[in-house]
Design a protein around this motif. Structure first.
Motif, PDB file in Angstrom:
ATOM      1  N   VAL B 256       1.035  -1.099  -0.063  1.00 51.07           N
ATOM      2  CA  VAL B 256       0.016   0.039   0.055  1.00 51.07           C
ATOM      3  C   VAL B 256       0.962   1.177  -0.041  1.00 51.07           C
ATOM      4  O   VAL B 256       1.617   1.357   0.892  1.00 51.07           O
ATOM      5  CB  VAL B 256      -0.898  -0.077   1.285  1.00 51.07           C
ATOM      6  N   ALA B 269      -5.882  -1.735   8.695  1.00 57.14           N
ATOM      7  CA  ALA B 269      -6.100  -0.748   7.755  1.00 57.14           C
ATOM      8  C   ALA B 269      -5.465  -1.199   6.441  1.00 57.14           C
ATOM      9  O   ALA B 269      -6.048  -0.894   5.540  1.00 57.14           O
ATOM     10  CB  ALA B 269      -5.418   0.465   8.307  1.00 57.14           C
ATOM     11  N   ALA B 272      -7.887  -3.493   4.735  1.00 53.73           N
ATOM     12  CA  ALA B 272      -9.056  -2.778   4.206  1.00 53.73           C
ATOM     13  C   ALA B 272      -8.858  -2.055   2.865  1.00 53.73           C
ATOM     14  O   ALA B 272      -9.491  -2.202   1.980  1.00 53.73           O
ATOM     15  CB  ALA B 272      -9.433  -1.872   5.376  1.00 53.73           C
ATOM     16  N   VAL B 273      -7.571  -1.447   2.870  1.00 55.99           N
ATOM     17  CA  VAL B 273      -7.401  -0.916   1.425  1.00 55.99           C
ATOM     18  C   VAL B 273      -7.047  -1.894   0.290  1.00 55.99           C
ATOM     19  O   VAL B 273      -7.791  -1.628  -0.824  1.00 55.99           O
ATOM     20  CB  VAL B 273      -6.004   0.040   1.697  1.00 55.99           C
ATOM     21  N   TYR B 276     -10.534  -3.549  -0.420  1.00 59.40           N
ATOM     22  CA  TYR B 276     -11.369  -2.745  -1.201  1.00 59.40           C
ATOM     23  C   TYR B 276     -10.833  -2.446  -2.578  1.00 59.40           C
ATOM     24  O   TYR B 276     -11.593  -2.171  -3.290  1.00 59.40           O
ATOM     25  CB  TYR B 276     -11.790  -1.631  -0.325  1.00 59.40           C
TER      26      TYR B 276
END
Lengths: 286, 286
Positions: B256, B269, B272-273, B276
């Protein structure tokens, strides 16, 4: 009494045990009171524990009042002790018991710093023309607040606003959860979330309210180019989301789409998805 | 002794206090042991507390062994008590003390269910041709595991694999953090993460390892269409990430992007990134 006298940290060799600060040493007693919000607010100081946070605080915008460490930690992190000394920050060696009294974690790695509050006025943060801003409006859990602050930093947010009834950014758990990001972004504290929204819009930012019930799908907004301009995201409380009257003030209320059968995302996950959707759009210019 | 006798929950009126199960009632004693992993593994049972989880468990794939509740909770959630009774699940009224012994949260809302383990073999999950799979490889914190499970469900993952040294999915905190999603997806437990990767690839899934040091930027991967086909994401431990030898087995190691000064994202987190990003690509077909 600073380390130069008390713990002899700048002299070679271990400190004599008798010179270590104890839990009853007045400066330790005073620092320990910073676990309480009232004392943080009164003094404008807070505690940052562990070598990572101490390093960030030492090089951060507001600086450090003083540094406490066990003799072992001050040896192990001699670079931090030296960094503190160069900044004229008193460094004091403390007993394990004093360190435990000053810290909240099981393994604080022997260091804790008394730091100056570092928040800036909203106007100052906006003067720097941030392209991504995060507003926490009513977040009560310090771990959540710190985690969202960390994610906002990672996503490139230049400012994080703690608005309204949101937890104190200097709460120990919030500081720890931010993993140093408290010292990286412009932290703003504001009593009036509606006033924050107005100021953000005046500064030219699109204001988006994250809401599980929002009328706008995040992917649709991204596809339409709606995330490619400077944006401020509002995130509300874990339990209740944003107050309706505040969400109404935003330019749009945006929901993260739920593809499976989960009824919702938790706050930190939703914030990560929203902030990184903005980061991608701002990066690509679309 | 079931509720039909013990608490009279199917008869009108409150249960007589004398008939309530106490912390010393053998069935309560036995259920309480399920706080320990060893007893969960031995019995194939676990505890789900609170009305949301109880409801999901009752309608879920594996069902419920028995339901305990305080008289007040069984009145308040009479629909759940009735749902249990229709499924021939014994419902027993318990004292506040027994409820406290069976639950781990401060406010469990008076209900706790003994549930059957519901994991399925990896082959069974793959037979359903999932387009998005999440693999937890070495996640030690049960709250993190449950949170990622919840996020995976929200992002549309049909299966979540607890591989290797990952925490027990039936750990109480994991169950609570999943907010019901434990009952929504195919949960798989597997000892050998490398074997999981091989099986995923054989099933036609692209395997991506989330890594802060990955050679592939997540946005670049999305832009290139690399997320638009069925994908399995591997997430490693909070402290150490994925073991290098496991990450090497993936089709790509994906980071990320970090735009600010944060050194990393926390696990939930980052997951989630990533999840999604896949959800968006799979939804849009690009």
């Amino acid at each position: 009494m600073t380390a130069r006298q008390s713990g002899g940290r700048l002299a070679p060799g271990p400190a004599p045990e008798t010179s270590l600060f104890t839990p009853r040493t007045p400066r330790v007693v005073a620092a320990r009171r910073l676990h309480r919000r009232r004392d943080r607010d009164t003094t404008g100081r807070f505690l940052a524990e562990g070598p990572q946070a101490v390093r960030e605080a030492l090089v951060g915008p507001a600086g450090v009042v003083e540094l406490f460490g066990t003799p072992a930690a001050l040896d192990r992190y001699a670079d931090l002790a030296a960094l503190a000394a160069r900044a004229d920050v008193p460094v004091s060696a403390v007993t394990d018991e004093a360190l435990a009294a000053l810290t909240e974690t099981v393994a604080p790695q022997g260091l804790v710093a008394v730091c100056h509050h570092l928040d800036v006025p909203l106007a100052a943060a906006l003067d720097r023309a941030p392209r991504l801003v995060t507003v926490l409006a009513g977040i009560r859990d310090p771990g959540n607040a710190g985690t969202v602050l960390r994610t906002a930093d990672a996503a490139g947010a230049a400012a994080v606003v703690f608005a309204g009834e949101t937890v104190d950014p200097y709460n120990g758990k919030s500081v720890r959860s931010s993993a140093g990001s408290l010292f990286h972004v412009d932290v703003v504290r504001a009593d009036d979330p509606a006033g924050v929204v107005a100021a953000l819009r005046t500064a030219g930012l699109t204001v988006l309210a994250a809401s599980g019930y929002g009328e706008t799908d995040l992917d649709d907004l991204a596809d339409s180019g709606g995330l490619a301009t400077p944006t401020a995201w509002l995130f509300g409380s874990e339990a209740h989301g944003l107050p309706a009257e505040l969400a109404e003030l935003a330019d749009a209320r945006v929901r993260v789409p739920l593809h499976g059968r989960a009824e919702s995302l938790n706050l930190a996950a939703a914030a990560a998805v929203c902030l990184y959707a903005s980061a991608r759009a701002l990066r690509r210019g679309l």
